[in-house]
Motif scaffolding. Structure first.
Motif, mmCIF file in Angstrom:
data_model
loop_
_atom_site.group_PDB
_atom_site.id
_atom_site.type_symbol
_atom_site.label_atom_id
_atom_site.label_comp_id
_atom_site.label_asym_id
_atom_site.label_seq_id
_atom_site.Cartn_x
_atom_site.Cartn_y
_atom_site.Cartn_z
ATOM 1 N N PRO A 117 0.836 -1.209 0.000
ATOM 2 C CA PRO A 117 0.000 0.000 0.000
ATOM 3 C C PRO A 117 0.869 1.258 0.000
ATOM 4 C CG PRO A 117 -0.577 -1.459 1.826
ATOM 5 C CD PRO A 117 0.639 -2.014 1.189
ATOM 6 N N ARG A 118 0.415 2.262 -0.717
ATOM 7 C CA ARG A 118 1.120 3.539 -0.730
ATOM 8 C C ARG A 118 0.116 4.668 -0.904
ATOM 9 N NH1 ARG A 118 3.106 0.805 -5.309
ATOM 10 N NH2 ARG A 118 2.247 1.557 -7.250
ATOM 11 N N VAL A 119 0.525 5.848 -0.473
ATOM 12 C CA VAL A 119 -0.345 7.018 -0.555
ATOM 13 C C VAL A 119 -0.403 7.479 -1.999
ATOM 14 C CG1 VAL A 119 -0.666 9.399 0.197
ATOM 15 C CG2 VAL A 119 0.146 7.685 1.816
ATOM 16 N N ARG A 120 -1.618 7.708 -2.471
ATOM 17 C CA ARG A 120 -1.819 8.174 -3.848
ATOM 18 C C ARG A 120 -2.807 9.332 -3.849
ATOM 19 N NH1 ARG A 120 -1.435 3.431 -7.948
ATOM 20 N NH2 ARG A 120 -0.712 1.727 -6.665
ATOM 21 N N TRP A 121 -2.577 10.240 -4.779
ATOM 22 C CA TRP A 121 -3.559 11.286 -5.088
ATOM 23 C C TRP A 121 -4.376 10.754 -6.262
ATOM 24 C CZ3 TRP A 121 -3.733 16.293 -2.954
ATOM 25 C CH2 TRP A 121 -2.709 16.611 -2.090
ATOM 26 N N ILE A 122 -5.673 10.699 -6.098
ATOM 27 C CA ILE A 122 -6.514 10.186 -7.179
ATOM 28 C C ILE A 122 -7.678 11.136 -7.409
ATOM 29 C CG2 ILE A 122 -8.089 8.332 -7.866
ATOM 30 C CD1 ILE A 122 -6.254 6.368 -6.583
ATOM 31 N N THR A 123 -7.921 11.448 -8.670
ATOM 32 C CA THR A 123 -9.119 12.149 -9.098
ATOM 33 C C THR A 123 -9.783 11.244 -10.125
ATOM 34 O OG1 THR A 123 -8.148 14.322 -8.726
ATOM 35 C CG2 THR A 123 -10.021 14.213 -10.218
ATOM 36 N N GLN A 124 -10.976 10.784 -9.799
ATOM 37 C CA GLN A 124 -11.635 9.793 -10.650
ATOM 38 C C GLN A 124 -13.132 10.064 -10.716
ATOM 39 O OE1 GLN A 124 -10.234 7.110 -12.394
ATOM 40 N NE2 GLN A 124 -12.282 7.006 -13.231
ATOM 41 N N GLY A 125 -13.659 10.093 -11.920
ATOM 42 C CA GLY A 125 -15.105 10.176 -12.108
ATOM 43 C C GLY A 125 -15.753 8.844 -11.768
ATOM 44 N N LEU A 126 -16.848 8.908 -11.036
ATOM 45 C CA LEU A 126 -17.561 7.698 -10.635
ATOM 46 C C LEU A 126 -18.995 7.768 -11.141
ATOM 47 C CD1 LEU A 126 -16.240 7.483 -6.974
ATOM 48 C CD2 LEU A 126 -15.465 6.170 -8.952
ATOM 49 N N PRO A 127 -19.566 6.640 -11.512
ATOM 50 C CA PRO A 127 -20.917 6.647 -12.093
ATOM 51 C C PRO A 127 -21.995 6.998 -11.073
ATOM 52 C CG PRO A 127 -20.145 4.402 -11.799
ATOM 53 C CD PRO A 127 -18.999 5.303 -11.452
ATOM 54 N N ARG A 128 -23.163 7.278 -11.585
ATOM 55 C CA ARG A 128 -24.290 7.712 -10.746
ATOM 56 C C ARG A 128 -24.704 6.656 -9.736
ATOM 57 N NH1 ARG A 128 -27.340 8.004 -16.110
ATOM 58 N NH2 ARG A 128 -27.761 5.830 -16.517
ATOM 59 N N GLU A 129 -24.472 5.378 -10.028
ATOM 60 C CA GLU A 129 -24.832 4.320 -9.085
ATOM 61 C C GLU A 129 -24.036 4.452 -7.793
ATOM 62 O OE1 GLU A 129 -23.906 3.629 -12.304
ATOM 63 O OE2 GLU A 129 -25.914 3.263 -13.089
ATOM 64 N N VAL A 130 -22.782 4.865 -7.911
ATOM 65 C CA VAL A 130 -21.942 5.049 -6.732
ATOM 66 C C VAL A 130 -22.458 6.234 -5.911
ATOM 67 C CG1 VAL A 130 -19.610 5.581 -5.930
ATOM 68 C CG2 VAL A 130 -19.948 4.038 -7.856
ATOM 69 N N ALA A 131 -22.840 7.313 -6.585
ATOM 70 C CA ALA A 131 -23.395 8.467 -5.874
ATOM 71 C C ALA A 131 -24.670 8.070 -5.141
ATOM 72 C CB ALA A 131 -23.674 9.611 -6.849
ATOM 73 N N ARG A 132 -25.532 7.332 -5.805
ATOM 74 C CA ARG A 132 -26.770 6.877 -5.154
ATOM 75 C C ARG A 132 -26.462 6.013 -3.934
ATOM 76 N NH1 ARG A 132 -29.024 5.117 -10.621
ATOM 77 N NH2 ARG A 132 -29.731 7.086 -11.477
ATOM 78 N N GLU A 133 -25.517 5.113 -4.094
ATOM 79 C CA GLU A 133 -25.167 4.212 -2.998
ATOM 80 C C GLU A 133 -24.558 4.979 -1.822
ATOM 81 O OE1 GLU A 133 -22.853 -0.056 -2.445
ATOM 82 O OE2 GLU A 133 -22.791 0.947 -4.385
ATOM 83 N N LEU A 134 -23.700 5.957 -2.105
ATOM 84 C CA LEU A 134 -23.101 6.761 -1.036
ATOM 85 C C LEU A 134 -24.150 7.585 -0.293
ATOM 86 C CD1 LEU A 134 -19.784 8.052 -2.612
ATOM 87 C CD2 LEU A 134 -20.015 6.667 -0.555
ATOM 88 N N PHE A 135 -25.044 8.233 -1.030
ATOM 89 C CA PHE A 135 -26.082 9.033 -0.379
ATOM 90 C C PHE A 135 -27.056 8.153 0.398
ATOM 91 C CE2 PHE A 135 -25.031 12.381 -3.628
ATOM 92 C CZ PHE A 135 -24.556 13.297 -2.709
ATOM 93 N N ALA A 136 -27.382 6.985 -0.136
ATOM 94 C CA ALA A 136 -28.269 6.061 0.583
ATOM 95 C C ALA A 136 -27.612 5.584 1.875
ATOM 96 C CB ALA A 136 -28.636 4.883 -0.306
ATOM 97 N N ALA A 137 -26.327 5.296 1.819
ATOM 98 C CA ALA A 137 -25.606 4.874 3.019
ATOM 99 C C ALA A 137 -25.560 6.005 4.041
ATOM 100 C CB ALA A 137 -24.200 4.423 2.656
ATOM 101 N N GLN A 138 -25.351 7.224 3.566
ATOM 102 C CA GLN A 138 -25.318 8.368 4.473
ATOM 103 C C GLN A 138 -26.688 8.579 5.116
ATOM 104 O OE1 GLN A 138 -24.632 12.215 2.676
ATOM 105 N NE2 GLN A 138 -23.447 12.878 4.440
#
Length: 185
Positions: A117-138
């Motif tokens: 494992p190592r520290v990384r800077w990541i900028t990544q577009g994620l699909p709408r299903e991930v947004a829905r899942e994150l908001f539902a979990a929140q």
């Protein structure tokens, strides 16, 4: 609330939320048209207590305790920009989100690769299903661990496996999140 939860809250706001307790009390008083009785009923304290919190006279002034400070913060967050938050959330769930993060990433892979494992800077577009899942979990009150699992699975598929085109059988670990900011695609 962890870094991921804070990042989700930030993406849904166009103006900053008042940061000091005094400013938050002024916000609540404005929202309740100056009525200390309504603010007290909303916070579950007496009207006199709210009056002591907001008075400018030094001997009568009191500060809210830690539990009351949390209640004030939650009340302000709940009343701050509800229509804008709903519109931005619907847009994120329809279009997807972009994750900007710095965290420790690792993976298990076949022999011959550096899977430390190592520290990384990541900028990544994620699909709408991930947004829905994150908001539902929140909304369900999920903790930092569950949100981390959701993002690890999504980043593993999108970033490390290139949307399923390579790296089959790669299992991702996502730890030590330094920050997680989101934007809407």
């Amino acid at each position: 609330m962890g870094q991921i939860g804070q990042g989700l809250e930030r993406v849904l706001r166009t103006r900053p939320v008042p940061s000091s307790t005094e400013a938050r009390l002024r916000f609540l008083l404005t929202a309740h048209r100056g009525s200390t009785r309504r603010v007290a009923a909303h916070l579950g304290v007496s009207q006199r207590t709210v009056q002591r919190w907001v008075t400018t006279k030094s001997p009568a002034r009191r500060r809210p305790g830690p539990r009351q400070v949390r209640a004030i913060e939650e009340a302000v967050l709940a009343r701050s920009q509800p229509r804008i938050r709903a519109r931005l959330r619907a847009r994120a769930e329809a279009e997807g989100i972009v994750l900007h993060t710095r965290a420790r990433f690792g993976f298990t892979a076949p022999a011959g690769s550096s899977d430390d494992p190592r520290v990384r800077w990541i900028t990544q577009g994620l699909p709408r299903e991930v947004a829905r899942e994150l908001f539902a979990a929140q909304d369900a009150g999920a903790g930092k661990e569950q949100q981390t699992v959701i993002l690890a699975r999504a980043l593993g598929h999108a970033y490390f496996r290139d949307w399923g085109r390579r790296g089959h059988g790669l299992h991702i670990t996502f730890d030590d999140v330094e920050f997680a900011d989101f934007s809407i695609l």
